[in-house]
Design a protein around this motif. Structure first.
Motif, PDB file in Angstrom:
ATOM      1  N   LYS A   1     -44.703  23.803 -40.074  1.00 18.82           N
ATOM      2  CA  LYS A   1     -46.128  23.756 -40.401  1.00 18.82           C
ATOM      3  C   LYS A   1     -46.272  23.650 -41.915  1.00 18.82           C
ATOM      4  CE  LYS A   1     -47.508  26.583 -36.445  1.00 18.82           C
ATOM      5  NZ  LYS A   1     -48.141  27.855 -36.013  1.00 18.82           N
ATOM      6  N   LYS A   2     -47.079  22.690 -42.343  1.00 17.26           N
ATOM      7  CA  LYS A   2     -47.218  22.439 -43.770  1.00 17.26           C
ATOM      8  C   LYS A   2     -48.683  22.390 -44.153  1.00 17.26           C
ATOM      9  CE  LYS A   2     -45.444  19.377 -47.400  1.00 17.26           C
ATOM     10  NZ  LYS A   2     -44.617  18.179 -47.695  1.00 17.26           N
ATOM     11  N   THR A   3     -48.978  22.846 -45.360  1.00 16.00           N
ATOM     12  CA  THR A   3     -50.361  22.838 -45.833  1.00 16.00           C
ATOM     13  C   THR A   3     -50.407  22.496 -47.315  1.00 16.00           C
ATOM     14  OG1 THR A   3     -52.423  24.128 -45.868  1.00 16.00           O
ATOM     15  CG2 THR A   3     -50.410  25.285 -46.507  1.00 16.00           C
TER      16      THR A   3
ATOM     17  N   HIS B   1     -57.510  26.332 -50.571  1.00 17.94           N
ATOM     18  CA  HIS B   1     -57.686  27.702 -50.082  1.00 17.94           C
ATOM     19  C   HIS B   1     -58.002  27.750 -48.588  1.00 17.94           C
ATOM     20  CE1 HIS B   1     -60.932  30.594 -49.024  1.00 17.94           C
ATOM     21  NE2 HIS B   1     -60.133  31.489 -49.544  1.00 17.94           N
ATOM     22  N   ASN B   2     -58.931  26.909 -48.146  1.00 24.09           N
ATOM     23  CA  ASN B   2     -59.334  26.904 -46.737  1.00 24.09           C
ATOM     24  C   ASN B   2     -58.209  26.444 -45.819  1.00 24.09           C
ATOM     25  OD1 ASN B   2     -62.010  27.800 -47.144  1.00 24.09           O
ATOM     26  ND2 ASN B   2     -62.647  25.746 -47.721  1.00 24.09           N
ATOM     27  N   SER B   3     -57.423  25.487 -46.282  1.00 24.73           N
ATOM     28  CA  SER B   3     -56.314  24.979 -45.491  1.00 24.73           C
ATOM     29  C   SER B   3     -55.245  26.053 -45.287  1.00 24.73           C
ATOM     30  CB  SER B   3     -55.700  23.752 -46.188  1.00 24.73           C
ATOM     31  OG  SER B   3     -54.592  23.273 -45.465  1.00 24.73           O
ATOM     32  N   ILE B   4     -54.966  26.817 -46.316  1.00 24.45           N
ATOM     33  CA  ILE B   4     -53.976  27.900 -46.215  1.00 24.45           C
ATOM     34  C   ILE B   4     -54.443  28.939 -45.207  1.00 24.45           C
ATOM     35  CG2 ILE B   4     -52.890  29.808 -47.446  1.00 24.45           C
ATOM     36  CD1 ILE B   4     -53.025  28.072 -49.986  1.00 24.45           C
ATOM     37  N   LYS B   5     -55.692  29.372 -45.349  1.00 27.70           N
ATOM     38  CA  LYS B   5     -56.218  30.413 -44.455  1.00 27.70           C
ATOM     39  C   LYS B   5     -56.249  29.919 -43.006  1.00 27.70           C
ATOM     40  CE  LYS B   5     -60.063  33.629 -43.801  1.00 27.70           C
ATOM     41  NZ  LYS B   5     -60.180  33.437 -42.349  1.00 27.70           N
TER      42      LYS B   5
ATOM     43  N   THR C   1     -47.739  33.588 -51.166  1.00 26.55           N
ATOM     44  CA  THR C   1     -46.546  32.971 -51.746  1.00 26.55           C
ATOM     45  C   THR C   1     -45.273  33.476 -51.066  1.00 26.55           C
ATOM     46  OG1 THR C   1     -46.425  34.683 -53.477  1.00 26.55           O
ATOM     47  CG2 THR C   1     -47.658  32.674 -53.980  1.00 26.55           C
ATOM     48  N   LYS C   2     -45.378  34.616 -50.373  1.00 22.05           N
ATOM     49  CA  LYS C   2     -44.225  35.175 -49.658  1.00 22.05           C
ATOM     50  C   LYS C   2     -43.842  34.313 -48.458  1.00 22.05           C
ATOM     51  CE  LYS C   2     -42.817  39.275 -47.047  1.00 22.05           C
ATOM     52  NZ  LYS C   2     -43.170  40.619 -46.561  1.00 22.05           N
TER      53      LYS C   2
ATOM     54  N   GLY D   1     -45.227  23.821 -49.657  1.00 24.41           N
ATOM     55  CA  GLY D   1     -46.322  24.143 -48.742  1.00 24.41           C
ATOM     56  C   GLY D   1     -45.903  24.315 -47.293  1.00 24.41           C
ATOM     57  N   VAL D   2     -44.600  24.452 -47.028  1.00 19.96           N
ATOM     58  CA  VAL D   2     -44.121  24.657 -45.660  1.00 19.96           C
ATOM     59  C   VAL D   2     -44.130  26.147 -45.348  1.00 19.96           C
ATOM     60  CG1 VAL D   2     -42.179  24.398 -44.073  1.00 19.96           C
ATOM     61  CG2 VAL D   2     -42.689  22.586 -45.724  1.00 19.96           C
ATOM     62  N   LEU D   3     -44.725  26.502 -44.222  1.00 17.57           N
ATOM     63  CA  LEU D   3     -44.785  27.899 -43.810  1.00 17.57           C
ATOM     64  C   LEU D   3     -43.421  28.362 -43.290  1.00 17.57           C
ATOM     65  CD1 LEU D   3     -46.445  30.482 -43.173  1.00 17.57           C
ATOM     66  CD2 LEU D   3     -46.946  29.479 -40.926  1.00 17.57           C
ATOM     67  N   VAL D   4     -42.913  29.439 -43.861  1.00 19.11           N
ATOM     68  CA  VAL D   4     -41.666  30.036 -43.375  1.00 19.11           C
ATOM     69  C   VAL D   4     -42.068  30.966 -42.232  1.00 19.11           C
ATOM     70  CG1 VAL D   4     -39.596  31.354 -43.983  1.00 19.11           C
ATOM     71  CG2 VAL D   4     -40.728  29.920 -45.714  1.00 19.11           C
ATOM     72  N   GLU D   5     -42.104  30.407 -41.025  1.00 20.23           N
ATOM     73  CA  GLU D   5     -42.683  31.125 -39.891  1.00 20.23           C
ATOM     74  C   GLU D   5     -41.935  32.404 -39.542  1.00 20.23           C
ATOM     75  OE1 GLU D   5     -44.727  29.177 -36.566  1.00 20.23           O
ATOM     76  OE2 GLU D   5     -43.723  27.342 -37.242  1.00 20.23           O
ATOM     77  N   GLY D   6     -40.627  32.421 -39.719  1.00 23.00           N
ATOM     78  CA  GLY D   6     -39.861  33.618 -39.388  1.00 23.00           C
ATOM     79  C   GLY D   6     -40.360  34.829 -40.152  1.00 23.00           C
ATOM     80  N   LEU D   7     -40.614  34.650 -41.455  1.00 21.05           N
ATOM     81  CA  LEU D   7     -41.102  35.753 -42.281  1.00 21.05           C
ATOM     82  C   LEU D   7     -42.512  36.163 -41.869  1.00 21.05           C
ATOM     83  CD1 LEU D   7     -39.865  34.654 -45.835  1.00 21.05           C
ATOM     84  CD2 LEU D   7     -38.891  36.406 -44.342  1.00 21.05           C
TER      85      LEU D   7
END
Length: 200
Positions: free
Chosen positions: A19-21, A26-30, A168-169, A175-181
């Motif tokens: 998943k990338k944003t 701001h709205n896309s991240i949320k 940022t964690k 912009g790729v979500l580290v889903e495991g974390l």
């Protein structure tokens, strides 16, 4: 890689397209984080309760139907003059009324919530579902996730739990979500809610 189960065991996200944003949006991240939280919560056996969304859609549909009825009423001017006058007079009142009802629902019930659930399958008869909400203030990287009872007045309602962490964690610089974390943090919060003592 294991997927989530409904018996309270820790789950990890299944292998799939990352998943990338846009980290500048701001709205896309949320939206991406909220969408992923929805996926995590429902994977734990909590079925989404869409009744509130259906009420809002129904009220919005009423407003649209009234507007369409006025637009396509089966008479031509000037035969429909009185009808049009009635619509002109009544429509603003009806629109304001139904919009006020929508705002009241959002203010009193939904607030910042993006997910309501039923109690998990197989749970005690008097348990409640969840109300999951989040905040990501503009120009801030601090994401707050809150889990509360969907029925706070119930004797089975548990204390609200939440965390506030920097986005940022959970994202790479691309912009790729580290889903495991992210899954780990959200599941820990769900466990905190389930393990918390009932409100007195």
């Amino acid at each position: 890689m294991t997927t989530a189960t409904t018996n309270g065991t820790t789950a990890t996200p299944p292998t799939k397209t990352p998943k990338k944003t846009n980290l500048l949006d701001h709205n896309s991240i949320k939206h991406l984080l909220d969408e992923t939280v929805n996926e995590i919560v429902t994977s734990r056996g909590y079925k989404e309760d869409v009744r509130m969304s259906n009420v809002r859609l129904f009220i919005g549909a009423i407003i649209i139907v009234i507007a369409l009825f006025a637009q396509f009423f089966n008479k031509k001017f000037p035969d429909n003059k009185n009808f049009l006058i009635g619509c002109i007079v009544l429509y603003p009142f009806i629109y304001v009324l139904f919009n006020a009802i929508l705002q009241l629902i959002i203010y009193t019930k939904e607030k910042n919530a993006f997910l309501f659930t039923y109690p998990p399958a197989g749970s005690a008869y008097n348990s409640t579902g969840l109300m999951v909400s989040s905040k990501l203030p503009r120009f801030s990287d601090m994401y707050t996730l809150t889990i509360a009872s969907a029925d706070p007045k119930s004797i089975s309602a548990k204390p609200t739990v939440e965390f506030t962490k920097s986005v940022t964690k959970w994202f790479t610089k691309d912009g790729v979500l580290v889903e495991g974390l992210f899954w780990k943090d959200v599941e820990a919060l769900i466990s905190d809610y389930k393990d918390s003592k009932k409100s007195k």
